[in-house]
Design a protein around this motif. Structure first.
Motif, PDB file in Angstrom:
ATOM      1  N   SER A  22      83.091  33.134  43.068  1.00  0.00           N
ATOM      2  CA  SER A  22      84.598  33.570  42.614  1.00  0.00           C
ATOM      3  C   SER A  22      84.224  32.656  41.605  1.00  0.00           C
ATOM      4  CB  SER A  22      85.838  33.002  42.853  1.00  0.00           C
ATOM      5  OG  SER A  22      86.009  31.175  43.139  1.00  0.00           O
ATOM      6  N   LEU A  25      83.971  35.574  39.108  1.00  0.00           N
ATOM      7  CA  LEU A  25      85.484  35.134  38.372  1.00  0.00           C
ATOM      8  C   LEU A  25      86.022  34.518  37.680  1.00  0.00           C
ATOM      9  CD1 LEU A  25      87.365  37.189  41.464  1.00  0.00           C
ATOM     10  CD2 LEU A  25      86.398  38.317  39.272  1.00  0.00           C
ATOM     11  N   ASP A  63      96.884  34.900  39.239  1.00  0.00           N
ATOM     12  CA  ASP A  63      95.950  36.184  39.555  1.00  0.00           C
ATOM     13  C   ASP A  63      95.460  36.258  40.976  1.00  0.00           C
ATOM     14  OD1 ASP A  63      96.544  37.492  37.431  1.00  0.00           O
ATOM     15  OD2 ASP A  63      94.514  37.105  36.025  1.00  0.00           O
ATOM     16  N   ASN A  64      94.917  35.565  42.050  1.00  0.00           N
ATOM     17  CA  ASN A  64      93.489  35.209  42.869  1.00  0.00           C
ATOM     18  C   ASN A  64      94.592  34.611  43.635  1.00  0.00           C
ATOM     19  OD1 ASN A  64      91.494  36.650  41.445  1.00  0.00           O
ATOM     20  ND2 ASN A  64      91.573  34.857  40.241  1.00  0.00           N
ATOM     21  N   MET A  67      92.744  35.728  47.081  1.00  0.00           N
ATOM     22  CA  MET A  67      91.781  35.082  47.893  1.00  0.00           C
ATOM     23  C   MET A  67      91.637  33.604  48.189  1.00  0.00           C
ATOM     24  SD  MET A  67      88.338  34.892  45.309  1.00  0.00           S
ATOM     25  CE  MET A  67      89.269  34.432  44.053  1.00  0.00           C
TER      26      MET A  67
END
Length: 86
Positions: A22, A25, A63-64, A67
């Protein structure tokens, strides 16, 4: 600078694989990862230290979430602290 201490339900190796994947990101979101490590005494406790502007980490987590949870990070266990240079 933000420090996050939290519990994981997977091995550190499994969690860190997702965390490291990640990083691009995180960079796009404006987060700089400075350190991530596992407790010597408790393999389910992780520390992550990052730099980000106010609100960026909260938005990244929102937002994640899927994950982050899939990595084994127990979001509700997270204790966050913010440190600033004086």
């Amino acid at each position: 600078m933000e420090t996050h201490i939290f519990t994981i339900t997977k091995s550190f190796a499994e969690w860190v694989a997702t965390y490291d994947a990640s990083l691009p990101l995180q960079k796009i979101a404006g987060i700089t990862s400075l350190y991530r490590g596992v407790s010597k005494e408790d393999p389910t406790k992780v520390c992550a230290v990052m730099q980000a502007s106010p609100g960026v980490m909260e938005q990244f987590i929102a937002d994640n979430t899927d994950m982050i949870v899939a990595s084994g990070h127990v979001i509700e266990s997270t204790v966050s602290q913010v440190f600033v240079a004086s």
